[in-house]
Structure formats: structure tokens, C-alpha cells
Design a protein around this motif. Structure first.
Motif, PDB file in Angstrom:
ATOM      1  N   LEU A   1      -1.866   0.547  -2.143  1.00 10.98           N
ATOM      2  CA  LEU A   1      -2.572   0.451  -3.419  1.00 10.98           C
ATOM      3  C   LEU A   1      -1.583   0.314  -4.580  1.00 10.98           C
ATOM      4  O   LEU A   1      -1.817  -0.452  -5.517  1.00 10.98           O
ATOM      5  CB  LEU A   1      -3.480   1.660  -3.617  1.00 10.98           C
ATOM      6  N   GLU A   2      -0.482   1.032  -4.507  1.00 14.53           N
ATOM      7  CA  GLU A   2       0.554   0.908  -5.538  1.00 14.53           C
ATOM      8  C   GLU A   2       1.152  -0.494  -5.547  1.00 14.53           C
ATOM      9  O   GLU A   2       1.400  -1.071  -6.599  1.00 14.53           O
ATOM     10  CB  GLU A   2       1.638   1.966  -5.330  1.00 14.53           C
ATOM     11  N   LYS A   3       1.376  -1.060  -4.361  1.00 17.83           N
ATOM     12  CA  LYS A   3       1.952  -2.406  -4.248  1.00 17.83           C
ATOM     13  C   LYS A   3       1.019  -3.467  -4.813  1.00 17.83           C
ATOM     14  O   LYS A   3       1.466  -4.468  -5.350  1.00 17.83           O
ATOM     15  CB  LYS A   3       2.271  -2.745  -2.786  1.00 17.83           C
ATOM     16  N   PHE A   4      -0.304  -3.257  -4.651  1.00 18.25           N
ATOM     17  CA  PHE A   4      -1.268  -4.260  -5.076  1.00 18.25           C
ATOM     18  C   PHE A   4      -1.770  -4.048  -6.497  1.00 18.25           C
ATOM     19  O   PHE A   4      -2.600  -4.811  -6.974  1.00 18.25           O
ATOM     20  CB  PHE A   4      -2.446  -4.323  -4.100  1.00 18.25           C
ATOM     21  N   ARG A   5      -1.275  -3.034  -7.182  1.00 19.42           N
ATOM     22  CA  ARG A   5      -1.639  -2.832  -8.587  1.00 19.42           C
ATOM     23  C   ARG A   5      -0.753  -3.708  -9.470  1.00 19.42           C
ATOM     24  O   ARG A   5      -0.001  -3.221 -10.297  1.00 19.42           O
ATOM     25  CB  ARG A   5      -1.502  -1.366  -8.963  1.00 19.42           C
ATOM     26  N   VAL A   6      -0.870  -4.974  -9.232  1.00 20.83           N
ATOM     27  CA  VAL A   6      -0.100  -5.982  -9.985  1.00 20.83           C
ATOM     28  C   VAL A   6      -1.067  -7.117 -10.323  1.00 20.83           C
ATOM     29  O   VAL A   6      -2.133  -7.239  -9.707  1.00 20.83           O
ATOM     30  CB  VAL A   6       1.080  -6.537  -9.144  1.00 20.83           C
TER      31      VAL A   6
ATOM     32  N   GLN B   1      -2.066   4.662   0.204  1.00 19.52           N
ATOM     33  CA  GLN B   1      -1.640   4.995  -1.162  1.00 19.52           C
ATOM     34  C   GLN B   1      -0.495   4.074  -1.575  1.00 19.52           C
ATOM     35  O   GLN B   1      -0.481   3.544  -2.679  1.00 19.52           O
ATOM     36  CB  GLN B   1      -1.228   6.457  -1.241  1.00 19.52           C
TER      37      GLN B   1
ATOM     38  N   LYS C   1       0.770 -10.653   0.665  1.00 17.47           N
ATOM     39  CA  LYS C   1      -0.449  -9.863   0.825  1.00 17.47           C
ATOM     40  C   LYS C   1      -0.971  -9.903   2.253  1.00 17.47           C
ATOM     41  O   LYS C   1      -1.358  -8.881   2.803  1.00 17.47           O
ATOM     42  CB  LYS C   1      -1.528 -10.372  -0.129  1.00 17.47           C
TER      43      LYS C   1
ATOM     44  N   MET D   1      -9.507   0.566  -1.680  1.00 16.10           N
ATOM     45  CA  MET D   1      -9.847   1.893  -2.209  1.00 16.10           C
ATOM     46  C   MET D   1     -10.854   2.659  -1.342  1.00 16.10           C
ATOM     47  O   MET D   1     -10.637   3.834  -1.049  1.00 16.10           O
ATOM     48  CB  MET D   1     -10.367   1.785  -3.649  1.00 16.10           C
TER      49      MET D   1
ATOM     50  N   GLN E   1      -5.694  -7.245  -7.748  1.00 21.98           N
ATOM     51  CA  GLN E   1      -6.890  -6.433  -8.000  1.00 21.98           C
ATOM     52  C   GLN E   1      -7.917  -6.534  -6.875  1.00 21.98           C
ATOM     53  O   GLN E   1      -8.475  -5.530  -6.452  1.00 21.98           O
ATOM     54  CB  GLN E   1      -7.521  -6.865  -9.331  1.00 21.98           C
TER      55      GLN E   1
ATOM     56  N   SER F   1      -6.642  -4.563  -3.923  1.00 23.79           N
ATOM     57  CA  SER F   1      -6.640  -3.144  -4.278  1.00 23.79           C
ATOM     58  C   SER F   1      -8.060  -2.571  -4.258  1.00 23.79           C
ATOM     59  O   SER F   1      -8.299  -1.501  -3.697  1.00 23.79           O
ATOM     60  CB  SER F   1      -6.006  -2.975  -5.660  1.00 23.79           C
ATOM     61  N   ASN F   2      -9.004  -3.290  -4.856  1.00 23.10           N
ATOM     62  CA  ASN F   2     -10.396  -2.824  -4.873  1.00 23.10           C
ATOM     63  C   ASN F   2     -10.975  -2.749  -3.462  1.00 23.10           C
ATOM     64  O   ASN F   2     -11.811  -1.892  -3.179  1.00 23.10           O
ATOM     65  CB  ASN F   2     -11.256  -3.745  -5.739  1.00 23.10           C
TER      66      ASN F   2
END
Length: 147
Positions: free
Chosen positions: A25-30, A22, A88, A41, A34, A37-38
Motif C-alpha cells: 500500500l505504501e508503494k502504491f500511494r503514488v 502494508q 505493478k 485495502m 490509486q 491501492s484501493n
């Protein structure tokens, strides 16, 4: 009772993984995050489902599942946060090491002689294969992510 202790350890691992993913995912929502993040998930969803399955097993055995990861979850968050600052690939490597650790914990649980047949089957047919799939997915993601 031994079964509950074994399952509780695995549940803590899964809860920690859920919290860590979780946060990842917050860190990669930049912008530019994407793809990572995808890719994360489905793994996050698998860990949530695994935690639910383990909680159900604990209840079935008459126990009360823990809802917290305790110090392990805090440590994992701290490590991921530090790795995220490095990029990353570093963050993915931390997730990969966590998956490998979880895989080893499932394999160790299967060595427990008095593990009940239904829990053994859950680990062998669902939880361990998912963990192994996560390792492969993160290996591929690591290869596809620029440094």
C-alpha cells in the motif's frame, strides 16, 4: 497443544500478509497507483481481522500469540520490494502467490485430524473463503493492471 502450533503457523502467515500488504500500500500511494491501492485495502483489512481471530483462538487455548513474522516476514518484504521495482504487475503477482500459499496452508490445516471443531469452523467459514476471495480479486486486478 497441536491446535496451538497449527494456529501459530496460520497466524504467522496472516501477520506476514498484513506486513506485506502494508508495504504494498505504501508503494502504491503514488500518482497512478490509486486504483491498485484501493483494490488492496480490503484485502489488507481482511488479513488484519484474520490475525486477530487467530490470536483470540490461541489465547482461548491458553497460549500467547506471537506478534512477529520472523524471517518469513522479512523475506516477503524483500521479495515485494524487488517486484515493486519491476512494476505493478510484478508486485501483484507476488501478492497473488502469497495468497495461494496461504490458501494451501489453510487447506493443509483442515487435514489435521485433531483440529478442534471451533477452529475448523473458523477456517472453513471465514478464513479460507476470504483467502480464496483474495486470490480471485488479485487475479482480476492483475488482468486490469497494465504491464
Amino acid at each position: 497443544m497441536h491446535n496451538i502450533k497449527t494456529i501459530e503457523k496460520l497466524l504467522k502467515d496472516e501477520l506476514s500478509a498484513t506486513e506485506t500488504y502494508q508495504q504494498a500500500l505504501e508503494k502504491f500511494r503514488v500518482p497512478g497507483g490509486q486504483f491498485v491501492s484501493n483494490s488492496l485495502m480490503p484485502i489488507f483489512g481482511n488479513h488484519k481481522a484474520a490475525a486477530s481471530s487467530l490470536e483470540a483462538q490461541i489465547r482461548k487455548l491458553g497460549g500467547t500469540p506471537h506478534k512477529s513474522t520472523g524471517a518469513w516476514g522479512s523475506w516477503a518484504k524483500l521479495i515485494l520490494e524487488g517486484a515493486s521495482l519491476l512494476g505493478k504487475q510484478s508486485a501483484i503477482k507476488v501478492l497473488l502467490e502469497g495468497e495461494k500459499s496461504g490458501e494451501a496452508d489453510y487447506e493443509k490445516a483442515l487435514q489435521t485430524p485433531d483440529l478442534s471443531a471451533d477452529i475448523r469452523a473458523l477456517i472453513e467459514t471465514k478464513l479460507l473463503p476470504a483467502q480464496q476471495s483474495h486470490v480471485r480479486s488479485l487475479d482480476r486486478l492483475l488482468d486490469a493492471t497494465p504491464a
